[in-house]
Write a protein that holds these residues in place. Structure first.
Motif, PDB file in Angstrom:
ATOM      1  N   ALA A   1       0.829  -1.204   0.000  1.00 56.92           N
ATOM      2  CA  ALA A   1       0.000   0.000   0.000  1.00 56.92           C
ATOM      3  C   ALA A   1       0.864   1.255   0.000  1.00 56.92           C
ATOM      4  CB  ALA A   1      -0.937  -0.002   1.207  1.00 56.92           C
ATOM      5  N   LEU A   2       1.909   1.265   0.812  1.00 59.05           N
ATOM      6  CA  LEU A   2       2.810   2.418   0.860  1.00 59.05           C
ATOM      7  C   LEU A   2       3.546   2.605  -0.467  1.00 59.05           C
ATOM      8  CD1 LEU A   2       4.268   1.973   4.446  1.00 59.05           C
ATOM      9  CD2 LEU A   2       2.805   3.839   3.655  1.00 59.05           C
ATOM     10  N   THR A   3       3.995   1.509  -1.044  1.00 56.24           N
ATOM     11  CA  THR A   3       4.703   1.581  -2.325  1.00 56.24           C
ATOM     12  C   THR A   3       3.780   2.074  -3.422  1.00 56.24           C
ATOM     13  OG1 THR A   3       6.176  -0.218  -1.652  1.00 56.24           O
ATOM     14  CG2 THR A   3       6.033   0.246  -4.007  1.00 56.24           C
ATOM     15  N   LEU A   4       2.560   1.564  -3.458  1.00 50.31           N
ATOM     16  CA  LEU A   4       1.597   1.998  -4.465  1.00 50.31           C
ATOM     17  C   LEU A   4       1.280   3.479  -4.311  1.00 50.31           C
ATOM     18  CD1 LEU A   4      -0.340   1.383  -6.784  1.00 50.31           C
ATOM     19  CD2 LEU A   4      -2.034   0.714  -5.071  1.00 50.31           C
ATOM     20  N   GLU A   5       1.067   3.919  -3.075  1.00 53.24           N
ATOM     21  CA  GLU A   5       0.786   5.334  -2.827  1.00 53.24           C
ATOM     22  C   GLU A   5       1.949   6.211  -3.291  1.00 53.24           C
ATOM     23  OE1 GLU A   5      -1.744   8.358  -1.688  1.00 53.24           O
ATOM     24  OE2 GLU A   5      -2.185   6.224  -1.573  1.00 53.24           O
ATOM     25  N   LEU A   6       3.172   5.765  -3.034  1.00 49.91           N
ATOM     26  CA  LEU A   6       4.357   6.502  -3.474  1.00 49.91           C
ATOM     27  C   LEU A   6       4.412   6.586  -4.997  1.00 49.91           C
ATOM     28  CD1 LEU A   6       7.124   7.841  -2.971  1.00 49.91           C
ATOM     29  CD2 LEU A   6       8.100   5.530  -2.930  1.00 49.91           C
ATOM     30  N   LEU A   7       4.182   5.473  -5.671  1.00 52.40           N
ATOM     31  CA  LEU A   7       4.219   5.470  -7.133  1.00 52.40           C
ATOM     32  C   LEU A   7       3.124   6.355  -7.720  1.00 52.40           C
ATOM     33  CD1 LEU A   7       4.963   1.698  -7.776  1.00 52.40           C
ATOM     34  CD2 LEU A   7       6.548   3.622  -7.963  1.00 52.40           C
ATOM     35  N   GLU A   8       1.931   6.322  -7.139  1.00 54.89           N
ATOM     36  CA  GLU A   8       0.848   7.177  -7.618  1.00 54.89           C
ATOM     37  C   GLU A   8       1.173   8.648  -7.391  1.00 54.89           C
ATOM     38  OE1 GLU A   8      -2.614   5.691  -5.622  1.00 54.89           O
ATOM     39  OE2 GLU A   8      -2.938   4.120  -7.106  1.00 54.89           O
ATOM     40  N   LEU A   9       1.784   8.950  -6.265  1.00 56.50           N
ATOM     41  CA  LEU A   9       2.186  10.318  -5.972  1.00 56.50           C
ATOM     42  C   LEU A   9       3.230  10.805  -6.976  1.00 56.50           C
ATOM     43  CD1 LEU A   9       2.004  12.716  -4.001  1.00 56.50           C
ATOM     44  CD2 LEU A   9       3.882  11.665  -2.753  1.00 56.50           C
ATOM     45  N   ILE A  10       4.193   9.971  -7.274  1.00 59.99           N
ATOM     46  CA  ILE A  10       5.231  10.333  -8.249  1.00 59.99           C
ATOM     47  C   ILE A  10       4.601  10.608  -9.603  1.00 59.99           C
ATOM     48  CG2 ILE A  10       7.164   9.412  -9.595  1.00 59.99           C
ATOM     49  CD1 ILE A  10       8.038   7.968  -7.001  1.00 59.99           C
ATOM     50  N   ARG A  11       3.732   9.732 -10.038  1.00 57.81           N
ATOM     51  CA  ARG A  11       3.104   9.908 -11.355  1.00 57.81           C
ATOM     52  C   ARG A  11       2.227  11.148 -11.414  1.00 57.81           C
ATOM     53  NH1 ARG A  11       2.686   4.058 -13.145  1.00 57.81           N
ATOM     54  NH2 ARG A  11       4.878   3.785 -13.690  1.00 57.81           N
ATOM     55  N   SER A  12       1.489  11.444 -10.339  1.00 58.20           N
ATOM     56  CA  SER A  12       0.576  12.583 -10.358  1.00 58.20           C
ATOM     57  C   SER A  12       1.322  13.909 -10.258  1.00 58.20           C
ATOM     58  CB  SER A  12      -0.444  12.477  -9.225  1.00 58.20           C
ATOM     59  OG  SER A  12       0.169  12.661  -7.970  1.00 58.20           O
ATOM     60  N   ARG A  13       2.404  13.962  -9.528  1.00 60.64           N
ATOM     61  CA  ARG A  13       3.142  15.211  -9.320  1.00 60.64           C
ATOM     62  C   ARG A  13       4.084  15.531 -10.466  1.00 60.64           C
ATOM     63  NH1 ARG A  13      -0.081  16.940  -5.813  1.00 60.64           N
ATOM     64  NH2 ARG A  13       0.144  16.231  -3.707  1.00 60.64           N
ATOM     65  N   SER A  14       4.725  14.547 -11.033  1.00 55.75           N
ATOM     66  CA  SER A  14       5.767  14.820 -12.023  1.00 55.75           C
ATOM     67  C   SER A  14       5.208  15.256 -13.369  1.00 55.75           C
ATOM     68  CB  SER A  14       6.658  13.604 -12.205  1.00 55.75           C
ATOM     69  OG  SER A  14       5.888  12.534 -12.689  1.00 55.75           O
ATOM     70  N   GLY A  15       3.967  14.965 -13.641  1.00 56.21           N
ATOM     71  CA  GLY A  15       3.392  15.386 -14.906  1.00 56.21           C
ATOM     72  C   GLY A  15       3.275  16.889 -15.020  1.00 56.21           C
ATOM     73  N   ALA A  16       3.035  17.558 -13.885  1.00 55.64           N
ATOM     74  CA  ALA A  16       2.839  19.002 -13.895  1.00 55.64           C
ATOM     75  C   ALA A  16       4.107  19.776 -13.579  1.00 55.64           C
ATOM     76  CB  ALA A  16       1.763  19.374 -12.877  1.00 55.64           C
ATOM     77  N   ASP A  17       5.027  19.159 -12.858  1.00 57.73           N
ATOM     78  CA  ASP A  17       6.208  19.869 -12.399  1.00 57.73           C
ATOM     79  C   ASP A  17       7.429  19.551 -13.248  1.00 57.73           C
ATOM     80  OD1 ASP A  17       4.712  20.849 -10.340  1.00 57.73           O
ATOM     81  OD2 ASP A  17       5.383  19.352  -8.895  1.00 57.73           O
ATOM     82  N   ALA A  18       8.239  20.554 -13.463  1.00 56.90           N
ATOM     83  CA  ALA A  18       9.541  20.361 -14.091  1.00 56.90           C
ATOM     84  C   ALA A  18      10.467  19.793 -13.024  1.00 56.90           C
ATOM     85  CB  ALA A  18      10.058  21.688 -14.619  1.00 56.90           C
ATOM     86  N   PRO A  19      11.651  19.305 -13.396  1.00 50.37           N
ATOM     87  CA  PRO A  19      12.555  18.728 -12.412  1.00 50.37           C
ATOM     88  C   PRO A  19      12.886  19.664 -11.263  1.00 50.37           C
ATOM     89  CG  PRO A  19      13.374  18.306 -14.611  1.00 50.37           C
ATOM     90  CD  PRO A  19      12.167  19.198 -14.739  1.00 50.37           C
ATOM     91  N   SER A  20      12.872  20.970 -11.474  1.00 48.98           N
ATOM     92  CA  SER A  20      13.224  21.899 -10.402  1.00 48.98           C
ATOM     93  C   SER A  20      11.986  22.433  -9.692  1.00 48.98           C
ATOM     94  CB  SER A  20      14.019  23.071 -10.962  1.00 48.98           C
ATOM     95  OG  SER A  20      13.235  23.769 -11.908  1.00 48.98           O
ATOM     96  N   GLY A  21      10.784  22.016 -10.090  1.00 48.51           N
ATOM     97  CA  GLY A  21       9.556  22.518  -9.480  1.00 48.51           C
ATOM     98  C   GLY A  21       9.309  21.891  -8.123  1.00 48.51           C
ATOM     99  N   GLN A  22       8.614  22.634  -7.273  1.00 45.92           N
ATOM    100  CA  GLN A  22       8.256  22.120  -5.969  1.00 45.92           C
ATOM    101  C   GLN A  22       6.764  22.245  -5.774  1.00 45.92           C
ATOM    102  OE1 GLN A  22      10.707  24.504  -3.358  1.00 45.92           O
ATOM    103  NE2 GLN A  22      11.955  22.719  -2.925  1.00 45.92           N
ATOM    104  N   SER A  23       6.218  21.311  -5.060  1.00 50.00           N
ATOM    105  CA  SER A  23       4.805  21.351  -4.739  1.00 50.00           C
ATOM    106  C   SER A  23       4.660  21.562  -3.241  1.00 50.00           C
ATOM    107  CB  SER A  23       4.142  20.032  -5.140  1.00 50.00           C
ATOM    108  OG  SER A  23       2.817  20.023  -4.715  1.00 50.00           O
ATOM    109  N   GLY A  24       3.742  22.410  -2.842  1.00 50.71           N
ATOM    110  CA  GLY A  24       3.541  22.684  -1.434  1.00 50.71           C
ATOM    111  C   GLY A  24       2.480  21.815  -0.801  1.00 50.71           C
ATOM    112  N   ARG A  25       1.937  20.863  -1.516  1.00 47.10           N
ATOM    113  CA  ARG A  25       0.865  20.040  -0.983  1.00 47.10           C
ATOM    114  C   ARG A  25       1.414  18.804  -0.297  1.00 47.10           C
ATOM    115  NH1 ARG A  25      -3.324  19.132  -5.609  1.00 47.10           N
ATOM    116  NH2 ARG A  25      -4.288  18.033  -3.909  1.00 47.10           N
TER     117      ARG A  25
END
Length: 98
Positions: free
Chosen positions: A59-83
């Motif tokens: 469950a933790l691994t899946l949540e991490l992978l989903e988080l990576i996929r959802s965040r990286s689509g919008a952010d450039a490598p140097s972007g940060q998300s405050g959420r």
């Protein structure tokens, strides 16, 4: 026995951002590196979840992978998300703190 990563072995914030960005874009090697970096943390956190240990790790691994996929689509490598990642976590709502 778990081994701790020393400060000299830890990747910089920029390296982690680039790994997350690459993993979100489908780079399997970057995904494996992230999972390897966080393996000890996933193992430790799985002990506190009220479910079988292997299921908690998954469950933790899946949540991490989903988080990576959802965040990286919008952010450039140097972007940060405050959420915070845990606000939408399915396992977070089942924890009784009171």
């Amino acid at each position: 026995m778990e081994t701790k990563i020393g400060r000299s072995d830890s990747p910089s914030d920029d390296e982690v951002r680039q790994l997350v960005w690459a993993a979100g874009r489908g780079d399997h090697n970057a995904t494996l590196r992230i999972l390897a970096m966080l393996e000890a943390d996933i193992e430790r956190l799985s002990r506190f979840m009220r479910m079988p240990r292997e299921e908690a790790r998954q469950a933790l691994t899946l949540e991490l992978l989903e988080l990576i996929r959802s965040r990286s689509g919008a952010d450039a490598p140097s972007g940060q998300s405050g959420r915070c990642a845990e606000t939408g976590a399915a396992y977070g709502s089942s924890i009784n703190l009171g």
